[in-house]
Design a protein around this motif. Structure first.
Motif, PDB file in Angstrom:
ATOM      1  N   PHE B  60      95.171  13.806 -50.155  1.00  0.00           N
ATOM      2  CA  PHE B  60      94.856  13.747 -51.575  1.00  0.00           C
ATOM      3  C   PHE B  60      94.384  15.122 -52.033  1.00  0.00           C
ATOM      4  O   PHE B  60      93.374  15.635 -51.580  1.00  0.00           O
ATOM      5  N   ILE B  61      95.156  15.737 -52.918  1.00  0.00           N
ATOM      6  CA  ILE B  61      94.794  17.042 -53.459  1.00  0.00           C
ATOM      7  C   ILE B  61      94.749  16.925 -54.974  1.00  0.00           C
ATOM      8  O   ILE B  61      95.684  16.414 -55.592  1.00  0.00           O
ATOM      9  N   CYS B  62      93.616  17.335 -55.573  1.00  0.00           N
ATOM     10  CA  CYS B  62      93.553  17.366 -57.033  1.00  0.00           C
ATOM     11  C   CYS B  62      92.595  18.492 -57.431  1.00  0.00           C
ATOM     12  O   CYS B  62      91.380  18.308 -57.457  1.00  0.00           O
ATOM     13  N   ASP B  63      93.149  19.677 -57.697  1.00  0.00           N
ATOM     14  CA  ASP B  63      92.350  20.868 -57.993  1.00  0.00           C
ATOM     15  C   ASP B  63      91.535  20.710 -59.271  1.00  0.00           C
ATOM     16  O   ASP B  63      90.365  21.072 -59.333  1.00  0.00           O
ATOM     17  N   GLU B  64      92.181  20.179 -60.284  1.00  0.00           N
ATOM     18  CA  GLU B  64      91.458  19.967 -61.541  1.00  0.00           C
ATOM     19  C   GLU B  64      91.899  18.632 -62.134  1.00  0.00           C
ATOM     20  O   GLU B  64      93.013  18.174 -61.898  1.00  0.00           O
ATOM     21  N   PRO B  65      91.015  17.988 -62.892  1.00  0.00           N
ATOM     22  CA  PRO B  65      91.333  16.675 -63.450  1.00  0.00           C
ATOM     23  C   PRO B  65      92.648  16.682 -64.236  1.00  0.00           C
ATOM     24  O   PRO B  65      92.939  17.634 -64.956  1.00  0.00           O
ATOM     25  N   GLU B  66      93.445  15.631 -64.050  1.00  0.00           N
ATOM     26  CA  GLU B  66      94.719  15.507 -64.765  1.00  0.00           C
ATOM     27  C   GLU B  66      94.763  14.157 -65.475  1.00  0.00           C
ATOM     28  O   GLU B  66      94.163  13.183 -65.024  1.00  0.00           O
ATOM     29  N   LYS B  67      95.502  14.108 -66.574  1.00  0.00           N
ATOM     30  CA  LYS B  67      95.757  12.830 -67.254  1.00  0.00           C
ATOM     31  C   LYS B  67      97.246  12.557 -67.196  1.00  0.00           C
ATOM     32  O   LYS B  67      98.036  13.346 -67.707  1.00  0.00           O
ATOM     33  N   ILE B  68      97.611  11.493 -66.556  1.00  0.00           N
ATOM     34  CA  ILE B  68      99.033  11.164 -66.376  1.00  0.00           C
ATOM     35  C   ILE B  68      99.359   9.987 -67.296  1.00  0.00           C
ATOM     36  O   ILE B  68      98.973   8.856 -67.032  1.00  0.00           O
ATOM     37  N   ASN B  69     100.051  10.296 -68.402  1.00  0.00           N
ATOM     38  CA  ASN B  69     100.377   9.252 -69.378  1.00  0.00           C
ATOM     39  C   ASN B  69     101.793   8.748 -69.149  1.00  0.00           C
ATOM     40  O   ASN B  69     102.748   9.504 -69.284  1.00  0.00           O
ATOM     41  N   ILE B  70     101.925   7.454 -68.806  1.00  0.00           N
ATOM     42  CA  ILE B  70     103.270   6.938 -68.514  1.00  0.00           C
ATOM     43  C   ILE B  70     103.507   5.564 -69.124  1.00  0.00           C
ATOM     44  O   ILE B  70     102.585   4.843 -69.480  1.00  0.00           O
ATOM     45  N   ASP B  71     104.775   5.249 -69.208  1.00  0.00           N
ATOM     46  CA  ASP B  71     105.228   3.915 -69.583  1.00  0.00           C
ATOM     47  C   ASP B  71     105.115   3.053 -68.317  1.00  0.00           C
ATOM     48  O   ASP B  71     105.699   3.390 -67.284  1.00  0.00           O
ATOM     49  N   THR B  72     104.357   1.971 -68.385  1.00  0.00           N
ATOM     50  CA  THR B  72     104.100   1.186 -67.161  1.00  0.00           C
ATOM     51  C   THR B  72     105.361   0.492 -66.635  1.00  0.00           C
ATOM     52  O   THR B  72     105.520   0.338 -65.423  1.00  0.00           O
ATOM     53  N   ASP B  73     106.267   0.084 -67.547  1.00  0.00           N
ATOM     54  CA  ASP B  73     107.508  -0.567 -67.095  1.00  0.00           C
ATOM     55  C   ASP B  73     108.359   0.356 -66.233  1.00  0.00           C
ATOM     56  O   ASP B  73     108.919  -0.060 -65.221  1.00  0.00           O
ATOM     57  N   GLU B  74     108.475   1.614 -66.674  1.00  0.00           N
ATOM     58  CA  GLU B  74     109.269   2.579 -65.894  1.00  0.00           C
ATOM     59  C   GLU B  74     108.667   2.745 -64.497  1.00  0.00           C
ATOM     60  O   GLU B  74     109.380   2.774 -63.498  1.00  0.00           O
ATOM     61  N   PHE B  75     107.357   2.829 -64.431  1.00  0.00           N
ATOM     62  CA  PHE B  75     106.690   3.022 -63.142  1.00  0.00           C
ATOM     63  C   PHE B  75     106.909   1.807 -62.230  1.00  0.00           C
ATOM     64  O   PHE B  75     107.181   1.948 -61.031  1.00  0.00           O
ATOM     65  N   VAL B  76     106.824   0.613 -62.817  1.00  0.00           N
ATOM     66  CA  VAL B  76     107.036  -0.597 -62.012  1.00  0.00           C
ATOM     67  C   VAL B  76     108.474  -0.672 -61.505  1.00  0.00           C
ATOM     68  O   VAL B  76     108.716  -1.019 -60.342  1.00  0.00           O
ATOM     69  N   LYS B  77     109.433  -0.306 -62.353  1.00  0.00           N
ATOM     70  CA  LYS B  77     110.837  -0.326 -61.908  1.00  0.00           C
ATOM     71  C   LYS B  77     111.011   0.603 -60.707  1.00  0.00           C
ATOM     72  O   LYS B  77     111.725   0.268 -59.756  1.00  0.00           O
TER      73      LYS B  77
END
Lengths: 244, 244, 244
Positions: B60-77
């Motif tokens: 797990f690498i996360c240098d600085e906070p990120e906001k990942i905005n996505i369509d949940t249906d696409e992610f589930v597919k």
């Protein structure tokens, strides 16, 4: 008071799967002997009879005869919620048929009793010239085979073979099974495929189907529990055809 | 830079199966602690919270906070295309959320990032009088039981039993489960069956559901990983009914 | 006289599952060498070729060449009724193609022969610059992966990797497989996802797909039985795109 307890729901589930596809409403009759049900479908083509003897149940109490009038779809929906190792208890209160499944949790369903005006029909008395046994699965397969080409099915029996078949516009299907029984009279009748399919939903009741046939006579199909504690049977009117 | 690697896709799959039935779009927040998500459905009835700690991931690498905005249906597919033994890697490029499944082949999916104006909601602070655990499967079964007769469900708890139930026009259903916990205050609320069904899609997250109830208070349902590395929780507003 | 007997129906079943999704009617040609079929779909995009050698069959009799013209849907419906351990016998009478399944019962299906005016097409001769093998399942998975984002698929091969991919409005999908073969010329073409999906219904024919590719050339996909007794192959026209 009425109370009937079974160690699993499977016989009820498979019986009412078939019954609910034949009739929408039904009267279950109970007395000290057990449970029985006689019903005729709306078009008067299929007669169904179920009998579950008191000896089938782990506990069976019925002080005085009761008539349990219910919507068959509601009962099937409830039975479908049972798990196959759930203990099942049926009882009655003022206006409800009560079904309880006991497993990890206790799940109680009450189905409203309904009004049914008519008396249940009596099974017609018929004298078929032939009787033989075939595997239930073979009959179920035959229905699906025939379904490719036709919406009716002819059932025939002679001294050697049981045959199911149909001719259609695009093809024919014929199933031939060496029954190994003694048949003295040949017999043949034609039936609606759809009506037989309804009956055959009861595919967990028994591995063996006892069939009685006669020329242009109703099909008598009986499913018997090995223990002789229960029986589900059907009478199906033939389709009268002008064919060779 | 953001990169998160899991040895299998199952926790993501089951979480987003539920989340996508509740919200269409979502903001996933990542920082050095891990991943979190807070969302409220359009009708403001269900609040969902997911937390997957950095310790859950193989890398797990996360240098600085990120906001990942996505369509949940696409992610589930995309998640549905994973095999249960695929290694999963999540990362980001300029405009995409990148999901890679590594098995026999390497399969890479890029989902376009979207704009979300609103800030994610904060979980409301509630002080429920009761808390207890029940098997997740029992809750899932109860929903299907109740569904026969009603579109709402009452959940009750007292010192002995957890009860789910409903009364409908054609019948009633009641589930009774001996919870074996110490409950000091009885509690009861009524909820929308459909809304609970959405939450319960996350059926691979945990075998145990931790429930908090209060009279006419929201349902607090928490699913916790045994390892304490992840949590999926829901708050569901009660239906206010006038009933006994 | 024509008679061909197989110990199980699986090769026929899987072949005609694909064939029937490509063409509605087909001419099966038989001679002493075995059975073959060549067909072109209505839109002239997919060419399909099936060859089952006489040596594949337990018994194969064909005195003189025969042309068996049938509706592929009817044949598939019949094949679907076979059980995987049924013995299968194919034969002909005056106007019917006869398929018999021998198991617990003997089930005979007759499919009416139809008129087909045209001669079957000849396979086009093509000289592809590359040939390589990949697992059939990988190809099938790729189709479903791509389907999330696009209705076309690009297939590429270079000295190291076989790649399938597509870019869509909402995302991209790319599959990368280390083929381990010697490829001298890179190649790339784009195809209709739907057309490839039809071919891949033959998923029980072989675990390995032999692929030939060229730049903007048809896809040549061959499935070969390990025993070398049968082959199912497809040629699929590329989509000509203006893209990088």
């Amino acid at each position: 008071m009425f109370k009937a307890e079974l160690s699993n729901p499977n016989i009820l589930k498979t019986s009412f799967d078939a019954i609910s596809s034949i009739v929408d409403e039904v009267q279950i009759q109970t007395d000290s002997e057990g449970i029985r049900l006689d019903a005729l479908d709306r078009s008067h083509i299929t007669f169904v009879h179920l009998e579950l003897k008191a000896s089938l149940f782990d506990e069976f109490i019925c002080d005085e005869p009761e008539k349990i009038n219910i919507d068959t779809d509601e009962f099937v929906k409830v039975l479908k919620r049972s798990k196959s190792d759930d203990r099942v208890i049926m009882s009655l209160d003022e206006g409800n048929f009560i079904i309880t499944f006991e497993g990890e949790a206790k799940r109680t369903f009450k189905i409203r009793l309904i009004d049914i005006d008519q008396e249940p029909p009596s099974p017609p008395k018929l004298d078929h010239p032939t009787q033989f046994e075939i595997p239930f699965a073979l009959l179920k397969d035959s229905i699906a085979d025939i379904d490719i080409f036709s919406d009716k099915i002819s059932l025939k029996v002679d001294n050697e073979y049981f045959r199911a078949g149909a001719e259609g516009e695009f093809g024919d299907a014929n199933i031939e099974y060496l029954h190994g029984e003694k048949i003295e009279t040949d017999a043949k009748s034609v039936f609606s495929l759809e009506k037989i399919r309804e009956m055959l939903k009861a595919d967990k009741f028994s591995d063996i189907a006892v069939i009685k046939l006669g020329d242009d006579m109703p099909l008598d199909l009986k499913l018997k529990m090995v223990s002789d504690d229960g029986e589900l049977s059907f009478l199906l009117a033939p389709r009268i055809e002008t064919e060779d």
